[in-house]
Enzyme design. Structure first.
Site: not given
Ligand code: THU
Length: 130
Positions: A42-44, A53, A55, A86, A89
């Site tokens: 995941n990259i924010e 996310c 995925e 989520c 995804c």
């Molecule tokens: N996140 C994912 O990468 N995959 C998931 O299935 C659930 C949530 C990430 C998004 C965000 O960067 C962090 O988790 C918190 O929500």
């Protein structure tokens, strides 16, 4: 490839994540029909909603390399329990990967496998656009 191995790769993919705001590291490993694996983390960004996310990173990497047929995706996080994908995804994976297996792994190295269609019943899809 065995799903246990795929789950290990998802766990390793957490290292590629960049979650400076949530500090919640997620890794994904997407298995193609040809037994290739694409990893994602995941990259924010500072504008939180522009986060992607793990995925979707894995799915888009695979698509951009020309892959179109998939068997499974594994998802790992730092949470003690299983990390389900989520809703966004789920929709993206169903549209782009079909009804693949979803292998979640917890911090005891136990796995739980569900079909994507179990996680996203009665979905919107291409048929509705005709
Ligand atoms: N996140 C994912 O990468 N995959 C998931 O299935 C659930 C949530 C990430 C998004 C965000 O960067 C962090 O988790 C918190 O929500």
């Amino acid at each position: 490839m065995e799903y246990k191995k795929l789950a290990e790769l998802a766990t390793g993919a957490k290292l590629s994540s960049h979650p400076p705001y949530s500090n919640f590291h997620v890794g994904a490993a997407l298995l193609t029909e040809g037994d290739k694996v694409y990893l994602g983390g995941n990259i924010e960004t500072s504008s939180y909603s522009l986060t992607i996310c793990a995925e979707r990173v894995a799915v888009f990497k695979a698509y951009s390399e020309g892959e179109r047929k998939f068997k499974a995706i594994s998802i790992a996080s730092d949470a003690p329990g299983f990390c389900p994908p989520c809703g966004a995804c789920r929709q993206v994976m169903l549209d782009l990967c079909g009804d693949i297996d979803i292998i979640m792994i917890n911090n005891k190295n136990e796995t739980k496998t569900l079909k994507l269609s179990e996680l996203l019943p009665y979905p919107f899809g291409a048929n509705e656009l005709q």
